[in-house]
Write a protein that holds these residues in place. Structure first.
Motif, PDB file in Angstrom:
ATOM      1  N   GLY A  84       0.805  -1.210   0.000  1.00  0.00           N
ATOM      2  CA  GLY A  84       0.000   0.000   0.000  1.00  0.00           C
ATOM      3  C   GLY A  84       0.840   1.262   0.000  1.00  0.00           C
ATOM      4  O   GLY A  84       0.429   2.290  -0.549  1.00  0.00           O
ATOM      5  N   LEU A  85       2.036   1.199   0.611  1.00  0.00           N
ATOM      6  CA  LEU A  85       2.911   2.374   0.614  1.00  0.00           C
ATOM      7  C   LEU A  85       3.491   2.636  -0.768  1.00  0.00           C
ATOM      8  O   LEU A  85       3.617   3.787  -1.197  1.00  0.00           O
ATOM      9  CB  LEU A  85       4.034   2.210   1.638  1.00  0.00           C
ATOM     10  N   TYR A  86       3.861   1.575  -1.477  1.00  0.00           N
ATOM     11  CA  TYR A  86       4.310   1.754  -2.853  1.00  0.00           C
ATOM     12  C   TYR A  86       3.215   2.453  -3.669  1.00  0.00           C
ATOM     13  O   TYR A  86       3.479   3.369  -4.457  1.00  0.00           O
ATOM     14  CB  TYR A  86       4.638   0.407  -3.499  1.00  0.00           C
ATOM     15  N   ASP A  87       1.985   1.989  -3.493  1.00  0.00           N
ATOM     16  CA  ASP A  87       0.875   2.557  -4.245  1.00  0.00           C
ATOM     17  C   ASP A  87       0.681   4.030  -3.916  1.00  0.00           C
ATOM     18  O   ASP A  87       0.558   4.868  -4.817  1.00  0.00           O
ATOM     19  CB  ASP A  87      -0.402   1.775  -3.938  1.00  0.00           C
ATOM     20  N   ALA A  88       0.668   4.363  -2.624  1.00  0.00           N
ATOM     21  CA  ALA A  88       0.473   5.754  -2.211  1.00  0.00           C
ATOM     22  C   ALA A  88       1.608   6.633  -2.717  1.00  0.00           C
ATOM     23  O   ALA A  88       1.392   7.746  -3.203  1.00  0.00           O
ATOM     24  CB  ALA A  88       0.382   5.830  -0.688  1.00  0.00           C
ATOM     25  N   HIS A  89       2.839   6.129  -2.620  1.00  0.00           N
ATOM     26  CA  HIS A  89       4.005   6.919  -2.996  1.00  0.00           C
ATOM     27  C   HIS A  89       4.009   7.213  -4.495  1.00  0.00           C
ATOM     28  O   HIS A  89       4.239   8.347  -4.926  1.00  0.00           O
ATOM     29  CB  HIS A  89       5.270   6.163  -2.594  1.00  0.00           C
ATOM     30  N   ARG A  90       3.713   6.201  -5.286  1.00  0.00           N
ATOM     31  CA  ARG A  90       3.762   6.375  -6.737  1.00  0.00           C
ATOM     32  C   ARG A  90       2.603   7.232  -7.250  1.00  0.00           C
ATOM     33  O   ARG A  90       2.700   7.842  -8.312  1.00  0.00           O
ATOM     34  CB  ARG A  90       3.759   5.021  -7.430  1.00  0.00           C
ATOM     35  N   ASP A  91       1.515   7.308  -6.473  1.00  0.00           N
ATOM     36  CA  ASP A  91       0.391   8.137  -6.886  1.00  0.00           C
ATOM     37  C   ASP A  91       0.364   9.491  -6.190  1.00  0.00           C
ATOM     38  O   ASP A  91      -0.614  10.233  -6.300  1.00  0.00           O
ATOM     39  CB  ASP A  91      -0.926   7.400  -6.646  1.00  0.00           C
ATOM     40  N   GLY A  92       1.423   9.820  -5.460  1.00  0.00           N
ATOM     41  CA  GLY A  92       1.545  11.162  -4.899  1.00  0.00           C
ATOM     42  C   GLY A  92       0.625  11.458  -3.738  1.00  0.00           C
ATOM     43  O   GLY A  92       0.164  12.593  -3.580  1.00  0.00           O
ATOM     44  N   ALA A  93       0.354  10.461  -2.888  1.00  0.00           N
ATOM     45  CA  ALA A  93      -0.511  10.667  -1.725  1.00  0.00           C
ATOM     46  C   ALA A  93       0.356  10.927  -0.493  1.00  0.00           C
ATOM     47  O   ALA A  93       1.239  10.119  -0.174  1.00  0.00           O
ATOM     48  CB  ALA A  93      -1.389   9.442  -1.487  1.00  0.00           C
ATOM     49  N   PRO A  94       0.137  12.034   0.233  1.00  0.00           N
ATOM     50  CA  PRO A  94       0.946  12.327   1.427  1.00  0.00           C
ATOM     51  C   PRO A  94       0.574  11.427   2.604  1.00  0.00           C
ATOM     52  O   PRO A  94      -0.452  11.630   3.260  1.00  0.00           O
ATOM     53  CB  PRO A  94       0.621  13.794   1.720  1.00  0.00           C
ATOM     54  N   VAL A  95       1.389  10.425   2.839  1.00  0.00           N
ATOM     55  CA  VAL A  95       1.115   9.427   3.874  1.00  0.00           C
ATOM     56  C   VAL A  95       2.330   9.306   4.801  1.00  0.00           C
ATOM     57  O   VAL A  95       3.473   9.235   4.334  1.00  0.00           O
ATOM     58  CB  VAL A  95       0.807   8.050   3.253  1.00  0.00           C
ATOM     59  N   LEU A  96       2.078   9.279   6.088  1.00  0.00           N
ATOM     60  CA  LEU A  96       3.107   8.975   7.085  1.00  0.00           C
ATOM     61  C   LEU A  96       2.869   7.572   7.606  1.00  0.00           C
ATOM     62  O   LEU A  96       1.773   7.254   8.076  1.00  0.00           O
ATOM     63  CB  LEU A  96       3.054   9.967   8.248  1.00  0.00           C
ATOM     64  N   ALA A  97       3.878   6.719   7.495  1.00  0.00           N
ATOM     65  CA  ALA A  97       3.801   5.359   8.025  1.00  0.00           C
ATOM     66  C   ALA A  97       4.663   5.264   9.275  1.00  0.00           C
ATOM     67  O   ALA A  97       5.838   5.657   9.264  1.00  0.00           O
ATOM     68  CB  ALA A  97       4.274   4.355   6.982  1.00  0.00           C
ATOM     69  N   ILE A  98       4.075   4.746  10.339  1.00  0.00           N
ATOM     70  CA  ILE A  98       4.814   4.492  11.568  1.00  0.00           C
ATOM     71  C   ILE A  98       5.145   3.009  11.587  1.00  0.00           C
ATOM     72  O   ILE A  98       4.262   2.158  11.697  1.00  0.00           O
ATOM     73  CB  ILE A  98       3.981   4.872  12.807  1.00  0.00           C
ATOM     74  N   ALA A  99       6.433   2.707  11.427  1.00  0.00           N
ATOM     75  CA  ALA A  99       6.889   1.317  11.419  1.00  0.00           C
ATOM     76  C   ALA A  99       7.596   1.054  12.741  1.00  0.00           C
ATOM     77  O   ALA A  99       8.744   1.475  12.937  1.00  0.00           O
ATOM     78  CB  ALA A  99       7.834   1.081  10.243  1.00  0.00           C
ATOM     79  N   LYS A 151       6.547  16.898  -0.703  1.00  0.00           N
ATOM     80  CA  LYS A 151       6.947  16.101  -1.860  1.00  0.00           C
ATOM     81  C   LYS A 151       5.830  15.202  -2.373  1.00  0.00           C
ATOM     82  O   LYS A 151       6.011  14.472  -3.347  1.00  0.00           O
ATOM     83  CB  LYS A 151       8.185  15.273  -1.516  1.00  0.00           C
ATOM     84  N   GLN A 152       4.677  15.253  -1.690  1.00  0.00           N
ATOM     85  CA  GLN A 152       3.513  14.475  -2.122  1.00  0.00           C
ATOM     86  C   GLN A 152       3.868  12.996  -2.284  1.00  0.00           C
ATOM     87  O   GLN A 152       3.909  12.454  -3.382  1.00  0.00           O
ATOM     88  CB  GLN A 152       2.945  15.039  -3.416  1.00  0.00           C
ATOM     89  N   GLY A 153       4.116  12.359  -1.164  1.00  0.00           N
ATOM     90  CA  GLY A 153       4.450  10.945  -1.163  1.00  0.00           C
ATOM     91  C   GLY A 153       4.540  10.435   0.259  1.00  0.00           C
ATOM     92  O   GLY A 153       3.963  11.009   1.188  1.00  0.00           O
ATOM     93  N   VAL A 154       5.277   9.370   0.432  1.00  0.00           N
ATOM     94  CA  VAL A 154       5.324   8.655   1.708  1.00  0.00           C
ATOM     95  C   VAL A 154       6.538   9.070   2.526  1.00  0.00           C
ATOM     96  O   VAL A 154       7.633   9.264   1.994  1.00  0.00           O
ATOM     97  CB  VAL A 154       5.345   7.130   1.459  1.00  0.00           C
ATOM     98  N   SER A 155       6.332   9.199   3.833  1.00  0.00           N
ATOM     99  CA  SER A 155       7.413   9.283   4.813  1.00  0.00           C
ATOM    100  C   SER A 155       7.248   8.134   5.792  1.00  0.00           C
ATOM    101  O   SER A 155       6.117   7.739   6.109  1.00  0.00           O
ATOM    102  CB  SER A 155       7.376  10.611   5.583  1.00  0.00           C
ATOM    103  N   VAL A 156       8.367   7.602   6.255  1.00  0.00           N
ATOM    104  CA  VAL A 156       8.328   6.481   7.204  1.00  0.00           C
ATOM    105  C   VAL A 156       9.166   6.832   8.427  1.00  0.00           C
ATOM    106  O   VAL A 156      10.323   7.240   8.312  1.00  0.00           O
ATOM    107  CB  VAL A 156       8.876   5.180   6.575  1.00  0.00           C
ATOM    108  N   LEU A 157       8.565   6.687   9.600  1.00  0.00           N
ATOM    109  CA  LEU A 157       9.289   6.804  10.861  1.00  0.00           C
ATOM    110  C   LEU A 157       9.397   5.425  11.477  1.00  0.00           C
ATOM    111  O   LEU A 157       8.380   4.776  11.752  1.00  0.00           O
ATOM    112  CB  LEU A 157       8.545   7.729  11.829  1.00  0.00           C
TER     113      LEU A 157
END
Length: 578
Positions: A84-99, A151-157
């Protein structure tokens, strides 16, 4: 005041405007989950698979434009996020993932569930860092959130469980920038573009998702230079509706005269598109210009005669005063007529006796769904043949949203994306156009829809087949193998999960039963048994593909139809000045 990093993180996210976190509770994630429990204004949305959490967050972000958040516990919990993160990142969705991560003192020892998430997520994020202390995590949160938005994409903490329990000084919420400047094109480059436009006898505009917010400018340019306007799937919802210059869509899901418009023009201007299928783009004897706010995309698909780094609307605003209006509509009108003729031909392939055909034609289902859905409905579309039906039948109008896994192309996206769209937009109709193959992959998310009583309508195109895979095999000259499977009664499965469901097998009853299901309050699964032989060929295929298909199959292949778009094409032809 000293609080745990987990509490600080959750409070700050709430103050950033985040209303929910999607995920599965447990293990090293527990400190963050407990902080959500005790914090007003932010909720936990429990899903059955973290993959769905990432899809849901991506969908919420795409509709709202705001930061959305998902989370996964250590090891398998956060590795599930990656699809799902690949999908969000490639489609420019601003998502923060807490891993979350194993205890910090155990990292590198081969500990239970140990992975290296700071390496794992690098390719599908703009920012991915592991925090090494509570204060470090507090500082990194702002950077991660701001990067995802800017940057309109994913960040991971990546946060080890023990670090989440460390105390930090909780200060005032740092402001996030949520409005960003637009890229102004270089004036000299715009002058060069004007020179090309003025010299060309015929111009075609091809629009992608980057024309969002530039509809008025694109149509003004089309009028000035008498240009047909084609689009990629990403541009359809922003430019196709009420467009007197529309000649359809190009690509594997395409229809109409867009391909011809691009290959017969003197000049093609690609507007805000990173269209990946270079074989559908003009390769020679056509001057090609690309306009994009992201300079890294310029020229990466085909060679360009001019590259323009700029916001589409600002670029056209600067261009129009320099353009010499064209008087002749000969090229435009010829393509409008070709477009109308192409649509009329494929429509006749499925409309004949369609209400008597069993199994039900999927085109008929999609066209009926388009007719019955709300004007501001959100459609999420599974990868596969549902992409075709969504592209050709769901009519945009400026208020509807239609999206799927356009760039990553993963199966099973539609249902979890519908979860995020529903959670973030209560009261708005959300429809998942699910293939039976995609639904089968993440079928556990039916339980998520039920648990949270989301007003989600899940329309299953149940053809007991992987239709797009079958088509891929056939055009390669291969007999389809392992693409068909035994019929599954998804309505019964949904009913077993406590979801209202209906099974539709009679095309004569389709409109009545589908309409009633869409009006039902709360979650509904609509299982429509459709024809597995209804495949759809792209508007332009190579001779090799045609030979391959002829060798492999004697099945009837429908053109795919185009629903209401034929009406608009016919109106455009009628409006051609005489």
């Amino acid at each position: 005041m000293a609080v745990t990093l987990a509490q600080h993180l959750v409070t700050q996210l709430r103050d950033f405007g985040v209303e929910r976190i999607y995920g599965v509770v447990g293990d090293s994630l527990n400190p963050i989950v407990d902080a959500v429990r005790t914090t007003k204004g932010i909720d936990w949305v429990h899903v059955r698979n973290e993959e769905a959490a990432a899809f849901a967050a991506g969908a919420e972000a795409r509709v709202s434009g705001k930061l959305a958040v998902c989370a996964g516990s250590c090891g398998p919990g956060n590795t599930h996020l990656i699809q799902g993160l690949y999908d969000a990142h490639r489609d420019g969705a601003p998502v923060l993932a807490i891993a979350s991560h194993i205890p910090s003192g155990k990292i590198g020892t081969g500990f239970f569930q140990e992975t290296h998430p700071e390496r794992l997520f690098q390719e599908c994020s703009h920012f991915c860092e592991m925090v090494n202390s509570g204060q470090h995590g507090a500082d990194m949160l702002h950077i991660a959130a701001q990067t995802a938005l800017a940057k309109q994409g994913v960040s991971v903490l990546v946060i080890p469980g023990d670090v989440a329990d460390e105390e930090v000084e909780s200060g005032a919420t740092k402001d996030l920038a949520t409005r960003f400047g637009r890229v102004q094109p270089d004036p000299q480059t715009v002058e060069g573009l004007a020179s090309l436009v003025n010299r060309a006898n015929s111009v075609t505009l091809f629009a992608g998702a980057g024309v969002r917010g530039a509809r008025e400018q694109v149509l003004a340019l089309a009028e000035a230079v008498k240009a047909p306007v084609g689009h990629a799937f990403g541009g359809k919802e922003w430019i196709q509706y009420d467009n007197p210059y529309d000649v359809g869509m190009s690509g594997l899901l395409g229809y109409g005269a867009c391909y011809e418009a691009m290959h017969e023009a003197d000049l093609v201007i690609l507007l805000g598109t990173d269209f990946p299928y270079s074989e559908f783009l003009p390769q020679k004897d056509v001057t090609v210009v690309q306009v994009d706010a992201d300079g890294s995309r310029l020229g990466r698909r085909i060679p360009l005669d001019l590259a323009v780094n700029g916001d589409v609307a600002l670029t056209i605003d600067a261009l129009l005063p320099l353009v010499q209006p064209k008087r002749s509509r000969k090229f435009l009108d010829a393509l409008l007529r070709k477009h109308e003729k192409a649509l009329k031909g494929v429509v006749s392939a499925y409309t004949r006796n369609v209400e008597k055909m069993k199994p039900i034609h999927p085109e008929f289902v999609a066209a009926t769904l388009d007719e019955l859905a709300d004007d501001d409905a959100i459609f999420t579309v599974d990868t596969g043949m549902c992409n075709v039906w969504g592209a050709r039948y769901i009519t945009p109008n400026g208020k509807r949203r239609v999206f799927g896994s356009w760039h990553h192309g993963t199966m099973a996206n539609a249902l979890p994306q519908a979860i995020g769209a529903s959670a973030g937009n209560p009261g708005r109709q959300v429809i998942s156009m699910s293939g039976d193959g995609g639904l089968g992959m993440l079928m556990g998310e039916l339980l998520t829809v039920k648990l949270h009583q989301l007003d989600t309508k899940i329309v299953v195109f149940n053809n007991s087949s992987l239709g797009m895979v079958k088509l891929e095999m056939l055009v390669e000259g291969l007999p389809d193998y392992e693409t068909d499977h035994e019929h599954v009664d998804f309505a019964a499965i949904a009913a077993g999960a406590g979801i209202h469901s209906v099974k539709i097998t009679d095309p004569k009853k389709l409109k009545k039963e589908l309409g009633a299901a869409l009006k039902h309050k709360g979650p509904v699964l609509i299982d429509v048994v459709t024809d597995p032989a209804a495949l759809s060929m792209p508007p332009k295929v190579t001779s090799q593909q045609i030979r391959g298909f002829a060798m492999a199959s004697t099945k009837v292949v429908l053109g795919g139809g185009v629903g209401k778009m034929l009406d608009m094409a016919a109106a455009n032809v009628r409006n051609i000045p005489r």
